[in-house]
Design a protein around this motif. Sequence first.
Motif, short mmCIF file in Angstrom:
data_model
loop_
_atom_site.label_atom_id
_atom_site.label_comp_id
_atom_site.label_asym_id
_atom_site.label_seq_id
_atom_site.Cartn_x
_atom_site.Cartn_y
_atom_site.Cartn_z
N ARG A 308 -31.37 -14.23 20.95
CA ARG A 308 -32.27 -13.18 21.44
C ARG A 308 -33.52 -13.12 20.57
NH1 ARG A 308 -27.73 -9.08 19.20
NH2 ARG A 308 -28.38 -9.13 17.02
N THR A 309 -34.51 -12.40 21.07
CA THR A 309 -35.77 -12.28 20.33
C THR A 309 -35.70 -11.25 19.22
OG1 THR A 309 -37.11 -13.07 22.17
CG2 THR A 309 -38.21 -11.66 20.59
N GLY A 310 -34.81 -10.25 19.33
CA GLY A 310 -34.80 -9.27 18.26
C GLY A 310 -33.67 -8.27 18.35
N HIS A 311 -33.60 -7.42 17.34
CA HIS A 311 -32.58 -6.39 17.22
C HIS A 311 -33.19 -5.15 16.59
CE1 HIS A 311 -32.43 -7.10 12.86
NE2 HIS A 311 -32.48 -8.39 13.16
N GLY A 312 -32.67 -3.98 16.94
CA GLY A 312 -33.09 -2.76 16.29
C GLY A 312 -32.70 -2.77 14.83
N ILE A 313 -33.34 -1.89 14.06
CA ILE A 313 -33.07 -1.82 12.62
C ILE A 313 -33.29 -0.39 12.16
CG2 ILE A 313 -35.45 -2.38 11.90
CD1 ILE A 313 -34.14 -4.15 9.68
N GLY A 314 -32.57 -0.01 11.13
CA GLY A 314 -32.68 1.34 10.57
C GLY A 314 -31.69 1.47 9.45
N LEU A 315 -30.68 2.33 9.64
CA LEU A 315 -29.59 2.45 8.67
C LEU A 315 -28.60 1.30 8.77
CD1 LEU A 315 -28.98 6.30 8.92
CD2 LEU A 315 -29.78 5.05 6.89
N SER A 316 -28.71 0.52 9.84
CA SER A 316 -27.98 -0.75 9.98
C SER A 316 -29.01 -1.86 10.13
CB SER A 316 -27.08 -0.73 11.22
OG SER A 316 -26.15 0.33 11.16
N VAL A 317 -28.66 -3.04 9.66
CA VAL A 317 -29.57 -4.18 9.82
C VAL A 317 -29.70 -4.53 11.30
CG1 VAL A 317 -30.04 -6.57 9.19
CG2 VAL A 317 -28.96 -5.04 7.55
N HIS A 318 -28.58 -4.46 12.03
CA HIS A 318 -28.57 -4.73 13.47
C HIS A 318 -28.09 -3.48 14.19
CE1 HIS A 318 -28.18 -9.43 13.22
NE2 HIS A 318 -29.22 -8.96 12.55
N PRO A 333 -42.22 5.28 21.83
CA PRO A 333 -42.72 5.35 20.45
C PRO A 333 -41.62 5.76 19.48
CG PRO A 333 -44.31 6.34 21.95
CD PRO A 333 -43.07 6.04 22.76
N GLY A 334 -41.59 5.07 18.34
CA GLY A 334 -40.59 5.34 17.32
C GLY A 334 -39.47 4.32 17.28
N MET A 335 -39.29 3.56 18.34
CA MET A 335 -38.29 2.49 18.28
C MET A 335 -38.74 1.43 17.28
SD MET A 335 -37.08 1.80 22.20
CE MET A 335 -35.97 2.93 23.05
N ALA A 336 -37.77 0.91 16.52
CA ALA A 336 -38.06 -0.11 15.51
C ALA A 336 -37.12 -1.28 15.72
CB ALA A 336 -37.88 0.46 14.11
N PHE A 337 -37.68 -2.49 15.73
CA PHE A 337 -36.85 -3.67 15.96
C PHE A 337 -37.56 -4.92 15.45
CE2 PHE A 337 -39.01 -2.32 19.86
CZ PHE A 337 -39.84 -3.40 20.12
N SER A 338 -36.79 -6.00 15.36
CA SER A 338 -37.35 -7.28 14.92
C SER A 338 -37.92 -8.04 16.09
CB SER A 338 -36.28 -8.12 14.22
OG SER A 338 -35.28 -8.53 15.15
N GLU A 354 -40.12 -13.88 11.69
CA GLU A 354 -39.58 -12.55 11.99
C GLU A 354 -40.37 -11.45 11.30
OE1 GLU A 354 -35.33 -10.11 11.57
OE2 GLU A 354 -35.73 -11.88 10.33
N ASP A 355 -40.77 -10.47 12.13
CA ASP A 355 -41.36 -9.23 11.64
C ASP A 355 -40.56 -8.06 12.19
OD1 ASP A 355 -43.65 -10.37 10.37
OD2 ASP A 355 -44.61 -10.57 12.33
N ILE A 356 -40.58 -6.93 11.48
CA ILE A 356 -40.12 -5.66 12.03
C ILE A 356 -41.34 -4.95 12.59
CG2 ILE A 356 -39.03 -3.45 11.55
CD1 ILE A 356 -37.20 -5.96 11.35
N VAL A 357 -41.21 -4.43 13.82
CA VAL A 357 -42.30 -3.68 14.44
C VAL A 357 -41.79 -2.30 14.84
CG1 VAL A 357 -43.37 -5.80 15.31
CG2 VAL A 357 -41.86 -4.48 16.81
N VAL A 358 -42.70 -1.35 14.88
CA VAL A 358 -42.42 0.00 15.36
C VAL A 358 -43.30 0.26 16.56
CG1 VAL A 358 -42.47 2.46 14.83
CG2 VAL A 358 -41.77 0.83 13.07
N LEU A 367 -44.58 -4.09 10.53
CA LEU A 367 -44.33 -3.63 9.17
C LEU A 367 -44.33 -4.76 8.16
CD1 LEU A 367 -41.58 -0.91 9.76
CD2 LEU A 367 -44.07 -0.74 9.97
N ASN A 368 -44.40 -5.99 8.63
CA ASN A 368 -44.51 -7.16 7.74
C ASN A 368 -45.87 -7.80 7.96
OD1 ASN A 368 -41.31 -7.26 8.76
ND2 ASN A 368 -41.66 -7.30 6.56
N ARG A 369 -46.54 -8.11 6.86
CA ARG A 369 -47.94 -8.56 6.96
C ARG A 369 -48.17 -9.94 6.35
NH1 ARG A 369 -50.89 -3.87 8.26
NH2 ARG A 369 -49.38 -2.46 9.23
N ARG A 370 -47.14 -10.60 5.85
CA ARG A 370 -47.33 -11.92 5.27
C ARG A 370 -47.73 -12.92 6.35
NH1 ARG A 370 -48.64 -12.92 0.63
NH2 ARG A 370 -47.67 -14.99 0.77
#
Length: 378
Positions: A308-318, A333-338, A354-358, A367-370
């Motif tokens: 898959r393209t991504g997964h949610g993230i927060g208090l759990s990695v997935h 708005p407010g959902m966060a995932f890879s 891979e980046d985390i986006v909100v 949230l990742n800028r490299r």
Amino acid sequence: MSTTPTISRFPSDVYADRLARAARATQAAGLDGLVITPGPDLQYLLGATASSLERLTALVVPADGSDAVVIVPRLELASLGPSAVAELGMPVRDWTDGDDPYRLVAAAVGVGSGRIAVADAMPALHVIPLADRFGRMPILATAVLRELRMVKDPAEVAALRRAGDAIDRVHARMAELLQVGRTERDVAALIAAAIVAEGHEAADFVIVGSGPNGADPHHEVSDRVVEAGDIVVIDIGGAVTPGYYSDSTRTYAMGDPAPDIADTIAVLERAQQAARDAVRPGVTAAAVDAAARDVLVAAGLGDAFVHRTGHGIGLSVHEEPYVVAGNDTPLVPGMAFSIEPGVYFPGRWGARIEDIVVVTDDGADALNRRPRGLTVLG
């Protein structure tokens, strides 16, 4: 040994609001109560990181609006100290060996149909006695808590942003950490130390996939020596206070890559960009997956993208939402995932970005800028 870090928590009013919303969601689901054992759900609702082995520790949230109750072995009362229980004035029912804690759960839930929801990670040694006590098998609490946990509040987003900044600082040090002649295991140890040094409570996972090992998306580390010419996948993350995770992948070349490899990774970078561009309120998770996948399919790389393209993230990695075909959950708005498409060529090499986006009101905040393209080291 668990890698869950010891963390602080948010102010108690945050947890009071979450408990009230959880009770309303429990009632709306037609349930009598919610029974949450230690894990991410308990951490979300109380800021508690207590443990639960053969002795039951549980938060009970009745659907009828009566007080939520914590049930805990007397010998583990101290484990509630860092949580919001005391500040909230929450009733605590302690028990000792020989008592029946499931009777205490039933008393806290009250009279009803016996329909309860339990934490997804509750051990079977607690689920079965609860089923016996209530006369029916519980359902999973995902149905009740998913909407609460999927949408992050500003404090949660701020914590995820700190995590993203911290893991970016680790990737910025990769020329120092990832070097020809070191084993993957040695590189991983150096990265793990850097993850902690750059602000995480612990290194939750470190993937160093060099050369052919990069073609295994879930490769961790081995004793393979990193060689000149290798393509290396580095997927790393951990938790920052109060328990919110980073997760970022970049792909590195140990010397100038062959032109076909550089071209393939450039296509992967376009696919990742297309998925990030697709994120906005109202778009489905499946549509974001398709945005990345379509670019790779058009370039003849569809068969090389095996997850898959991504997964949610927060208090759990997935966690939810999962960015995958068939998931018609609309983004809010407010959902966060890879966003992490990858390409894998067994026996040869692999790559992932891979980046985390909100989700914001009009798009996505990464949230990742490299740099996301292939980074040449050495």
